[in-house]
Scaffold this active site. Structure first.
Site, PDB file in Angstrom:
ATOM      1  N   TRP A 199      18.115   9.381 -28.990  1.00  0.00           N
ATOM      2  CA  TRP A 199      18.082  10.666 -28.293  1.00  0.00           C
ATOM      3  C   TRP A 199      18.001  11.785 -29.331  1.00  0.00           C
ATOM      4  O   TRP A 199      18.700  11.792 -30.329  1.00  0.00           O
ATOM      5  CB  TRP A 199      19.345  10.856 -27.444  1.00  0.00           C
ATOM      6  CG  TRP A 199      19.378  12.220 -26.812  1.00  0.00           C
ATOM      7  CD1 TRP A 199      18.822  12.605 -25.636  1.00  0.00           C
ATOM      8  CD2 TRP A 199      19.979  13.405 -27.376  1.00  0.00           C
ATOM      9  NE1 TRP A 199      19.025  13.958 -25.411  1.00  0.00           N
ATOM     10  CE2 TRP A 199      19.722  14.474 -26.469  1.00  0.00           C
ATOM     11  CE3 TRP A 199      20.676  13.677 -28.548  1.00  0.00           C
ATOM     12  CZ2 TRP A 199      20.175  15.770 -26.701  1.00  0.00           C
ATOM     13  CZ3 TRP A 199      21.118  14.980 -28.782  1.00  0.00           C
ATOM     14  CH2 TRP A 199      20.864  16.003 -27.855  1.00  0.00           C
ATOM     15  N   ASP A 366      16.041  25.136 -13.869  1.00  0.00           N
ATOM     16  CA  ASP A 366      16.509  23.811 -14.263  1.00  0.00           C
ATOM     17  C   ASP A 366      17.741  23.420 -13.438  1.00  0.00           C
ATOM     18  O   ASP A 366      17.926  23.861 -12.305  1.00  0.00           O
ATOM     19  CB  ASP A 366      16.799  23.790 -15.773  1.00  0.00           C
ATOM     20  CG  ASP A 366      16.573  22.432 -16.410  1.00  0.00           C
ATOM     21  OD1 ASP A 366      17.450  21.564 -16.281  1.00  0.00           O
ATOM     22  OD2 ASP A 366      15.518  22.224 -17.041  1.00  0.00           O
ATOM     23  N   ASP A 367      18.587  22.597 -13.983  1.00  0.00           N
ATOM     24  CA  ASP A 367      19.731  22.003 -13.288  1.00  0.00           C
ATOM     25  C   ASP A 367      20.684  23.071 -12.742  1.00  0.00           C
ATOM     26  O   ASP A 367      20.832  24.144 -13.313  1.00  0.00           O
ATOM     27  CB  ASP A 367      20.472  21.098 -14.279  1.00  0.00           C
ATOM     28  CG  ASP A 367      21.415  20.118 -13.613  1.00  0.00           C
ATOM     29  OD1 ASP A 367      21.593  20.181 -12.382  1.00  0.00           O
ATOM     30  OD2 ASP A 367      21.979  19.277 -14.344  1.00  0.00           O
ATOM     31  N   ARG A 443      27.010  10.142 -18.439  1.00  0.00           N
ATOM     32  CA  ARG A 443      26.775  11.523 -18.007  1.00  0.00           C
ATOM     33  C   ARG A 443      27.299  11.746 -16.579  1.00  0.00           C
ATOM     34  O   ARG A 443      26.710  12.460 -15.790  1.00  0.00           O
ATOM     35  CB  ARG A 443      25.289  11.887 -18.110  1.00  0.00           C
ATOM     36  CG  ARG A 443      25.006  13.385 -18.190  1.00  0.00           C
ATOM     37  CD  ARG A 443      23.526  13.649 -18.443  1.00  0.00           C
ATOM     38  NE  ARG A 443      23.216  15.063 -18.412  1.00  0.00           N
ATOM     39  CZ  ARG A 443      22.744  15.716 -17.343  1.00  0.00           C
ATOM     40  NH1 ARG A 443      22.557  15.059 -16.214  1.00  0.00           N
ATOM     41  NH2 ARG A 443      22.464  16.994 -17.402  1.00  0.00           N
ATOM     42  N   TRP A 477      10.820  16.287 -13.727  1.00  0.00           N
ATOM     43  CA  TRP A 477      11.429  15.082 -13.146  1.00  0.00           C
ATOM     44  C   TRP A 477      12.259  14.407 -14.225  1.00  0.00           C
ATOM     45  O   TRP A 477      11.737  13.755 -15.115  1.00  0.00           O
ATOM     46  CB  TRP A 477      10.327  14.155 -12.646  1.00  0.00           C
ATOM     47  CG  TRP A 477      10.763  12.915 -11.934  1.00  0.00           C
ATOM     48  CD1 TRP A 477      11.519  11.903 -12.424  1.00  0.00           C
ATOM     49  CD2 TRP A 477      10.430  12.549 -10.591  1.00  0.00           C
ATOM     50  NE1 TRP A 477      11.693  10.924 -11.484  1.00  0.00           N
ATOM     51  CE2 TRP A 477      11.023  11.292 -10.344  1.00  0.00           C
ATOM     52  CE3 TRP A 477       9.670  13.140  -9.581  1.00  0.00           C
ATOM     53  CZ2 TRP A 477      10.882  10.622  -9.124  1.00  0.00           C
ATOM     54  CZ3 TRP A 477       9.530  12.477  -8.377  1.00  0.00           C
ATOM     55  CH2 TRP A 477      10.139  11.248  -8.151  1.00  0.00           C
ATOM     56  N   ASP A 478      13.578  14.531 -14.124  1.00  0.00           N
ATOM     57  CA  ASP A 478      14.471  14.061 -15.180  1.00  0.00           C
ATOM     58  C   ASP A 478      15.086  12.707 -14.841  1.00  0.00           C
ATOM     59  O   ASP A 478      15.139  12.299 -13.672  1.00  0.00           O
ATOM     60  CB  ASP A 478      15.573  15.087 -15.427  1.00  0.00           C
ATOM     61  CG  ASP A 478      16.043  15.110 -16.875  1.00  0.00           C
ATOM     62  OD1 ASP A 478      15.756  14.144 -17.611  1.00  0.00           O
ATOM     63  OD2 ASP A 478      16.704  16.091 -17.264  1.00  0.00           O
ATOM     64  N   MET A 479      15.563  12.005 -15.867  1.00  0.00           N
ATOM     65  CA  MET A 479      16.280  10.737 -15.708  1.00  0.00           C
ATOM     66  C   MET A 479      17.165  10.578 -16.936  1.00  0.00           C
ATOM     67  O   MET A 479      16.684  10.325 -18.023  1.00  0.00           O
ATOM     68  CB  MET A 479      15.291   9.567 -15.584  1.00  0.00           C
ATOM     69  CG  MET A 479      15.914   8.246 -15.166  1.00  0.00           C
ATOM     70  SD  MET A 479      16.754   7.340 -16.459  1.00  0.00           S
ATOM     71  CE  MET A 479      15.378   6.674 -17.390  1.00  0.00           C
ATOM     72  N   ASN A 480      18.493  10.717 -16.747  1.00  0.00           N
ATOM     73  CA  ASN A 480      19.374  10.916 -17.892  1.00  0.00           C
ATOM     74  C   ASN A 480      20.321   9.777 -18.221  1.00  0.00           C
ATOM     75  O   ASN A 480      21.301   9.997 -18.926  1.00  0.00           O
ATOM     76  CB  ASN A 480      20.199  12.194 -17.685  1.00  0.00           C
ATOM     77  CG  ASN A 480      19.422  13.444 -18.072  1.00  0.00           C
ATOM     78  OD1 ASN A 480      18.929  13.558 -19.176  1.00  0.00           O
ATOM     79  ND2 ASN A 480      19.301  14.369 -17.144  1.00  0.00           N
ATOM     80  N   CYS A 526      10.669  13.657 -17.655  1.00  0.00           N
ATOM     81  CA  CYS A 526      11.714  13.853 -18.657  1.00  0.00           C
ATOM     82  C   CYS A 526      12.714  12.720 -18.504  1.00  0.00           C
ATOM     83  O   CYS A 526      12.969  12.263 -17.387  1.00  0.00           O
ATOM     84  CB  CYS A 526      12.394  15.209 -18.460  1.00  0.00           C
ATOM     85  SG  CYS A 526      13.789  15.513 -19.578  1.00  0.00           S
ATOM     86  N   ASP A 548      14.701  16.438 -25.998  1.00  0.00           N
ATOM     87  CA  ASP A 548      15.695  17.481 -25.750  1.00  0.00           C
ATOM     88  C   ASP A 548      15.979  18.277 -27.017  1.00  0.00           C
ATOM     89  O   ASP A 548      16.577  19.348 -26.956  1.00  0.00           O
ATOM     90  CB  ASP A 548      17.003  16.861 -25.250  1.00  0.00           C
ATOM     91  CG  ASP A 548      16.995  16.603 -23.750  1.00  0.00           C
ATOM     92  OD1 ASP A 548      16.080  17.088 -23.057  1.00  0.00           O
ATOM     93  OD2 ASP A 548      17.909  15.913 -23.260  1.00  0.00           O
TER      94      ASP A 548
END
EC number: 3.2.1.22
Length: 730
Positions: A199, A366-367, A443, A477-480, A526, A548
């Site tokens: 990361w 964003d978030d 997270r 489109w995020d995936m954390n 993302c 990031d």
């Protein structure tokens, strides 16, 4: 271009661009690999097949001790029938054995390229762009049939491969391993190159010589990962940007993968790549089939630069899809590092107003806009507007942003669920988990089980409701997080090891549906930054948030490594505040701009807090970028200096007609008593043209810029940069 079958010696000769790939139906139906490399005329290369008795190498023919599968270069090898090397596939029969014996059955050659069922892949707009070959192999004893498909492209040195396993027997089979492709090299005089990291430090270049044993990269995380990218290559000794042979492999897949090269006792090298067999199996009932992902193979005899150019053109034109595939990308402002979770409509509107004054074109929220999301430990899955933050909803905010002259974009993390969410309280079994085991958080979130049709339907409906409520023109489109306790409450016990791959099939189904229903939206993928920067996702979303880590100096390494496979138009690159939020480095605003202008330019800071001088610089950057972005996004890209090899980096872009040129130079660290003159040699220009250095009265010959170069300005200090623009004048 073409695929030819020569009946006399049962040889297939595949020609793609300037390359040839040749294999043969050998002896009793084995597929023997003969050649991959520079295009040749010969069709009979059977003399390349190793022959001769080797101690302790078994032979399937008791009358011919000189023949052994353990020394035969093969196309899709098995294990257990006298080849001791790594197999391309493995299937368990009803009696528990894992021995199979595939033999050639038939083949067909056809124009064009078929779509892969349920999986992303390269494609053609016209059947004249490519030609394909299907070779059917069969094990008569158990009824296993494998169809190997090869496609060659007219314009590129590209060969794509995939395999389909079909159970034509009467008993269920269990697939233990099903890779997409295998190539046996008769030499080991190569370097193994791949893209590794973590990361915030994605896709750094690693290169080392082959050695006895197995060298491999893989992901077991449920995604292609920050740590390893689904790309690897074998390079001839001394190969660099401009010369040497490169044999490259890129897997069009976003989940667990493996790529490995095995150097055996006879100093041959077997390269294979595909879905990671670790924690994988697949039950195949009679008449069912299993499709492997596509493996895109590129050959270059002109070094890494030529390899990259091939991948860039292919992925830009024949992998990415949709309205934005060949459209210029907007310059955007993302509010994340400006406000994090703490914002109001008025604060966002003020940022948008300043953005419009500076020339930006899109505002991305964003978030933090949904559920009760004021921190990152709740509300994922509850895709309902947070009316405490946005009292009048997204409709009002979008109208405010549009009133400033900017289009509006939105962040989602659709694949995730928070334990503190209405969705989890209603459906605690909808996450990936194993019964009676702890559900490990990362997270503060879990992963939705996309093997479940109800979950996929919920995601599609939830996102569609939001995307349809206002004129949203961009989605991040995020995936954390990655997978732990991998299991599904909706699969039987014998299919639990199918979970990770079924998840990917479910994700592709969702992405296919959403992007088709909202074609006017630019989707950017993302995954904690660049944790899923792979060809599979690019098939649905034509750009990816590269990392990031927005520090300009770190981005030199990340973007340089990424460019080995992926074109600049797929890279999201933003200017952020200093000290940088990831590494605390202070970098000049112009240097930050030059790094971000080398991809799809954006900003991720509070524009309202910039000084007048900083606003002036940003406005100039945006104006300059708008003038050059078609060259950046659609031109030919050349790497000039590697940050991995010194304390500087450089790259450049040339329009297809060679009329317009943009070059960037970055010095990472200053040197005491530097050379009197430092020159940067350019590439890709027309040697017969003259080029004006814009902003000056200087004119250079294309041949001069290529063979002599241009003076690098004298700088003071660290982390400095410069860029040049040239235009052909004849």
């Amino acid at each position: 271009m073409g695929i030819k079958y020569h009946q006399q010696n049962r040889t297939f000769h595949l020609q793609a661009g300037d390359s040839s790939y040749i294999f043969q139906v050998y002896r009793e139906g084995y597929l023997a690999h003969l050649y991959w490399g520079k295009r040749i005329r010969s069709n009979d290369l059977s003399r390349r097949i190793p022959y001769g008795r080797k101690p302790l190498s078994p032979t399937p023919d008791p009358w011919d001790e000189g023949f052994s599968l353990d020394t035969l270069p093969q196309e899709y090898p098995a294990f257990g029938n006298s080849d001791f090397r790594n197999p391309a596939y493995q299937v368990q029969l009803g009696n528990g054995s894992t021995v199979t014996d595939l033999r050639y059955k038939s083949h067909k050659i056809f124009k064009g390229k078929k779509r892969l069922q349920g999986l992303p892949a390269t494609y053609v707009e016209s059947d004249e762009e490519a030609e394909s070959l299907e070779v059917v192999l069969c094990d008569e004893l158990c009824g296993l049939e494998i169809v190997l498909t090869y496609t060659v492209f007219e314009k590129y040195n590209v060969l794509s491969r995939e395999a389909r396993l079909i159970n034509r027997g009467k008993e269920r089979l269990k697939i233990l391993k099903a890779l997409s492709g295998n190539v046996d090299f008769l030499s080991t005089d190569y370097d193994f190159l791949h893209l590794s990291g973590s990361w915030g430090r994605e896709r750094h270049i690693e290169r080392r010589a082959l050695a006895s044993g197995t060298q491999s990269i893989e992901s077991r995380r449920g995604s292609s990962s920050h740590q390893q990218n689904p790309f690897a290559a074998l390079l001839s000794k001394g190969a660099d940007e401009k010369q040497g042979e490169v044999f490259a492999f890129s897997l069009v897949y976003s989940g667990n993968f493996t790529a490995q090269v095995e150097v055996d006792q006879f100093k041959t090298a077997r390269f294979s790549m595909g879905i990671n067999p670790f924690d994988f199996s697949w039950m195949l009932d009679p008449m069912e089939s299993f499709q492997t992902p596509e493996l895109v193979m590129v050959y270059s005899d002109k070094g890494l630069g030529d390899m990259s150019s091939t991948y860039h053109q292919l992925y830009r034109n024949n992998l990415c899809r949709g309205y934005y595939k060949l459209k210029t990308r907007p310059v955007l402002i993302n509010n994340w590092e400006a406000t994090y979770f703490d914002f109001t409509p008025e604060k966002l509107e003020n940022i948008a107003k300043t953005a419009a004054e500076l020339g930006l074109e899109m505002f991305v929220l964003d978030d933090g806009w949904f559920g009760k999301r004021n921190r990152d430990d709740n509300s994922l899955g509850d895709w309902i507007v947070n009316k405490n933050k946005l009292p009048k909803g997204l409709e009002d905010l979008t109208e405010r942003i549009n009133h400033q002259g900017l289009s509006f974009g939105l962040w989602f993390e659709p694949e995730m669920i928070s334990e503190d969410s209405d969705l989890y309280r209603a459906h605690p079994d909808w996450c990936i988990h194993v019964p009676d085991r702890r559900r490990t958080n990362s997270r503060h979130q879990l992963i939705l089980d996309l093997t479940n049709e109800k979950v996929r339907k919920y995601i599609i409906e939830s996102l569609s409701n939001i995307l349809g409520c206002a004129p949203i023109r961009y989605v991040k489109w995020d995936m954390n997080r990655n997978m732990t306790e991998v299991g599904s409450a909706f699969l039987p016990a014998e299919r639990q090891r199918e979970t990770a791959h079924r998840y990917m099939l479910g994700l592709y189904e969702i992405m296919d549906k959403i992007t088709a229903d909202f074609p006017e939206i630019l989707f950017e993928s993302c995954s904690g930054g660049g944790g899923r920067f792979d060809p599979g996702i690019l098939h649905y979303m034509p750009q990816t948030w590269t990392s990031d880590n927005t520090d300009a100096i770190e981005r030199l390494f990340i973007q340089y490594g990424t460019s080995l496979v992926y074109p600049p138009i797929t890279m999201g690159a933003h200017v952020s505040a200093v000290p940088n939020h990831q590494v605390e480095r202070i970098t000049d605003l112009r240097t930050r701009g030059h790094a971000a202008m080398s991809g799809n330019l954006g900003y991720e800071l509070d524009l309202t807090k910039l000084s007048d001088e900083e606003k002036k610089i940003v406005k100039e950057q945006i104006g300059e970028y708008k003038e050059i972005r078609e060259i950046i996004q659609f031109g030919q890209f050349y790497r000039l200096k590697s940050p991995f090899e010194g304390k500087e980096a450089a790259w450049m872009f040339v329009s297809d007609d060679k009329q317009n040129v943009v070059a960037f130079y970055f010095r990472i660290l200053a040197k005491a008593n530097p050379p009197l003159v430092s020159m940067l040699r350019l590439r890709g220009l027309d040697e017969g043209k003259d080029y004006e250095l814009l902003g000056t009265d200087k004119v250079y010959g294309g041949d001069e810029l290529i063979h002599v170069g241009i003076n690098i300005p004298s700088f003071k200090g660290d982390y400095v940069s410069h860029y040049w623009r040239f235009k052909a004048i004849k």
